[in-house]
Design an enzyme around this catalytic site. Structure first.
Site, PDB file in Angstrom:
ATOM      1  N   GLY A  48      -4.199  28.404  80.274  1.00  0.00           N
ATOM      2  CA  GLY A  48      -3.259  28.217  79.175  1.00  0.00           C
ATOM      3  C   GLY A  48      -1.900  27.713  79.615  1.00  0.00           C
ATOM      4  O   GLY A  48      -0.988  27.602  78.803  1.00  0.00           O
ATOM      5  N   CYS A  49      -1.755  27.434  80.890  1.00  0.00           N
ATOM      6  CA  CYS A  49      -0.494  26.916  81.419  1.00  0.00           C
ATOM      7  C   CYS A  49      -0.663  25.433  81.732  1.00  0.00           C
ATOM      8  O   CYS A  49      -1.705  25.027  82.238  1.00  0.00           O
ATOM      9  CB  CYS A  49      -0.092  27.669  82.684  1.00  0.00           C
TER      10      CYS A  49
END
Length: 141
Positions: free
Chosen positions: A49-50
């Site tokens: 998710g980064c």
């Protein structure tokens, strides 16, 4: 419920009026962190998710709700390394139960990060907080 280390960061942010100075401070915090050995940069430690590459290596001392939480982290982006350093200051040394009770959005809001990070960085920061909470919840169980 912020740690002394996080309070120190918050006080420094209050002293720094200009966001560019704060931004430089975040980067300096990241530079001061020891790098994570390449052996720990594996899919199991990667934070999804980064936008940048991010890895967290938890270190839990003890068992159950009173176990002490700590982690090492690293990223391929300097600003993200700084955000990891801030999260480390916020959570390190707390019990896993305390980790779960920290209102990260409120604490990080004191630094004004949400106003100055891109949406991708904000999403990545949220993903890192969620990963920390997940690790703490697993340790508390």
């Amino acid at each position: 419920m912020a740690s002394a280390a996080f309070e120190e960061i918050a006080e420094t942010f209050e002293f720094l009026d200009d966001w560019e100075d704060r931004y430089r401070h975040v980067i300096e915090l990241g530079k001061a962190m020891p790098p994570l050995d390449d052996a720990f940069r594996v899919p199991a430690t990667k934070v999804e998710g980064c936008a940048s590459q991010v890895w967290f290596l938890p270190r839990i001392e003890g068992q159950g709700a009173d176990a002490r939480f700590d982690f090492r982290g690293d990223s391929d982006a300097m600003i993200v390394r700084g955000l990891i350093a801030i999260l480390h200051a916020l959570y390190s040394g707390l019990s896993v139960t305390q980790v779960l009770s920290v209102d990260a959005a409120d604490e990080l809001g004191r630094l004004g990060l949400h106003e100055h990070l891109s949406s991708q960085r904000s999403n990545g920061l949220r993903a890192m907080v969620e990963r920390i909470q997940k690790l703490a919840a697993e340790a508390a169980a």
